[in-house]
Design an enzyme around this catalytic site. Structure first.
Site, PDB file in Angstrom:
ATOM      1  N   TYR A  20      57.264  29.322  55.648  1.00 16.71           N
ATOM      2  CA  TYR A  20      56.980  30.022  54.394  1.00 16.71           C
ATOM      3  C   TYR A  20      57.868  31.249  54.208  1.00 16.71           C
ATOM      4  CZ  TYR A  20      52.784  27.676  52.599  1.00 16.71           C
ATOM      5  OH  TYR A  20      51.906  26.788  52.038  1.00 16.71           O
TER       6      TYR A  20
ATOM      7  N   LYS B   6      54.264  20.258  66.280  1.00 19.94           N
ATOM      8  CA  LYS B   6      55.082  19.050  66.457  1.00 19.94           C
ATOM      9  C   LYS B   6      56.069  19.324  67.582  1.00 19.94           C
ATOM     10  CE  LYS B   6      55.787  15.767  63.995  1.00 19.94           C
ATOM     11  NZ  LYS B   6      55.477  14.333  64.275  1.00 19.94           N
TER      12      LYS B   6
ATOM     13  N   ASP C 133      50.511  15.554  63.175  1.00 17.47           N
ATOM     14  CA  ASP C 133      50.272  14.300  62.436  1.00 17.47           C
ATOM     15  C   ASP C 133      49.089  13.544  63.037  1.00 17.47           C
ATOM     16  OD1 ASP C 133      51.789  13.849  64.746  1.00 17.47           O
ATOM     17  OD2 ASP C 133      52.965  12.217  63.881  1.00 17.47           O
TER      18      ASP C 133
ATOM     19  N   ASP D 143      48.316  24.805  56.056  1.00 21.50           N
ATOM     20  CA  ASP D 143      48.134  24.608  54.609  1.00 21.50           C
ATOM     21  C   ASP D 143      47.665  23.179  54.343  1.00 21.50           C
ATOM     22  OD1 ASP D 143      48.338  25.294  51.851  1.00 21.50           O
ATOM     23  OD2 ASP D 143      50.258  24.246  51.762  1.00 21.50           O
TER      24      ASP D 143
ATOM     25  N   ASP E 298      43.519  21.752  53.538  1.00 21.00           N
ATOM     26  CA  ASP E 298      43.133  20.996  52.337  1.00 21.00           C
ATOM     27  C   ASP E 298      42.451  19.691  52.741  1.00 21.00           C
ATOM     28  OD1 ASP E 298      44.120  22.842  50.511  1.00 21.00           O
ATOM     29  OD2 ASP E 298      45.109  21.308  49.292  1.00 21.00           O
TER      30      ASP E 298
HETATM   31  C1  IPM Z   1      46.812  28.159  49.993  1.00 25.25           C
HETATM   32  C2  IPM Z   1      47.702  27.880  48.813  1.00 25.25           C
HETATM   33  C3  IPM Z   1      48.889  28.826  48.873  1.00 25.25           C
HETATM   34  C4  IPM Z   1      49.702  28.473  50.090  1.00 25.25           C
HETATM   35  C5  IPM Z   1      49.746  28.908  47.609  1.00 25.25           C
HETATM   36  C6  IPM Z   1      48.927  29.214  46.385  1.00 25.25           C
HETATM   37  C7  IPM Z   1      50.835  29.939  47.781  1.00 25.25           C
HETATM   38  O1  IPM Z   1      48.064  26.541  48.784  1.00 25.25           O
HETATM   39  O2  IPM Z   1      46.348  29.303  50.118  1.00 25.25           O
HETATM   40  O3  IPM Z   1      46.561  27.243  50.762  1.00 25.25           O
HETATM   41  O4  IPM Z   1      50.533  27.549  50.035  1.00 25.25           O
HETATM   42  O5  IPM Z   1      49.502  29.111  51.110  1.00 25.25           O
HETATM   43 MG    MG Z   2      47.071  25.361  50.246  1.00 22.36          MG
END
Ligand code: IPM
Ligand code: MG
Length: 368
Positions: A142, A192, A225, A249, A253
């Protein structure tokens, strides 16, 4: 001692609506639990861009550095898609994370019993799930340099750099081990190491920190993975997962969806201790700004409310009050109250954002 301070940054889309419910909760704690906060508010993301031409004004950044905790709603929206990369709403959030040095991002994925049926996985796979992903938040691909889009001969090349120093790995590993000690004492580290040198170093440093300081905690390693695969196969094998910025990230999710609704999950981003002993901290729901439903009273405020519960626990040392708030949210769900994101295909009559917030407050009052 001075009154603890909070900076509220509602942001874009549904951010202001869900944050309005948190305001009510803050007021409730002041009125009923003698817990007063000095609350300020400012702009971030697209809202800041509209007002100041930047996704985070310097003055807002300064305020964020001074308060005890920042509460953020959400940033982003289609209106800002065409903006220059550096002006995009997301850059405001990334600047806060980087300049406050919020290296440990705690993302719990907890499946509320009342919602197990909403998961895309079978109820017995996710029922009772309670895991914590600790995502490194201020380094890795990032932020690594070099980065950019450059010209090489006749074509453009997009470049980002995955980069981790030992100390960056060690400090987030410590956060994960500390948390594990308060939970079931298990950490799984994901990288990884089979293809990336940064992953090899990650595994070495986590192993060293473990051996030197946390040998009472059980440590395992997985390639990220395979970790993704195991998270969908049998998520309850995990307790604390520690991983880097990008894998975290993605995996967070994935873990969020296991629980049935992204609208339920809070997060805490913590940095080093300040002089008053509190960590630098920012709390935000895991969900985004959901521009498609913004302004319609359809948003689920629970993730944002639970983010405030995390603030009570991690910034203000009020674990009991945090639990009270978490139980109130759970009780409302057990009663069958549902915002539209929690409605199954059979439908029903959903409650609005503010009705959900009011119901949580009613449960809080009943808890006294
Ligand atoms: C998260 C989001 C952020 C990230 C974005 C909005 C910058 O996806 O907080 O997971 O990628 O970290
Ligand atoms: Mg995110």
């Amino acid at each position: 001692m001075s009154t603890p301070s909070i900076l509220i940054l509602p942001g874009d889309g549904i951010g202001p609506e869900v944050m309005a419910e948190v305001r009510k909760i803050i007021d409730w704690f002041r009125a009923n639990r003698a817990l007063a906060f000095d609350v300020g508010e400012d702009l971030v993301g697209g809202a800041a861009y509209d007002a100041h031409g930047v996704p985070l004004a310097d003055a807002t950044m300064e305020k964020a550095q001074e308060v005890d905790a920042v509460l953020l709603g959400a940033v982003g929206g289609p209106k800002y898609d065409e903006l220059d990369f550096q002006l995009k709403p997301e850059r405001g959030l990334l600047r806060l994370r980087k300049e406050m040095d919020l290296f440990a991002n705690l993302r719990p994925a907890q499946c509320f019993d009342a919602l197990a049926e909403f998961s895309s996985l079978k109820a017995d796979v996710v029922g009772g799930l309670d895991i914590m992903i600790v995502r490194e938040l201020t380094s890795g691909v990032y932020f690594g340099e070099p980065r950019g889009i450059v010209k090489e001969g006749n074509e453009r090349v997009g470049i980002n750099t995955q980069r981790y120093t030992e100390s960056e790995i060690a400090r987030v590993a410590r956060s994960a081990f500390e948390l594990a000690r308060k939970r079931s004492g298990q950490v799984c580290s994901m990288e990884k190491a089979n293809v990336m040198e940064s992953g090899v170093l990650w595994r070495e440093v986590v192993t060293e920190v473990h051996a030197a300081e946390y040998s009472d905690v059980e440590l395992s390693h997985m390639y990220a993975d395979a970790g993704a695969m195991q998270l969908t196969r049998w998520p309850k094998q995990f307790d604390v997962i520690v991983t880097d910025n990008l894998f975290g990230d993605l995996l967070s999710d994935l873990a969020a969806m296991l629980t049935g609704s992204l609208g339920m999950l809070p997060s805490a981003s913590l940095g080093a201790q300040m002089e008053n002993g509190r960590p630098k901290a920012l709390y935000e729901p895991v969900h985004g700004s959901a521009p498609d439903i913004a302004g319609q009273g359809k948003a689920n405020p629970i993730a944002c409310i639970l983010s405030f519960a995390m603030a009570l626990r991690y910034s203000f040392d009020k674990g009991d009050e945090a639990t009270r708030l978490e139980q109130a949210a759970e009780a409302v769900l057990a009663d069958g109250l549902r915002t539209p994101d929690l409605m199954g295909p059979e439908g029903g009559s959903p409650v609005s954002t503010s009705e959900m917030g009011d119901a949580v407050i009613a449960k809080l009052s009943a808890s006294l």
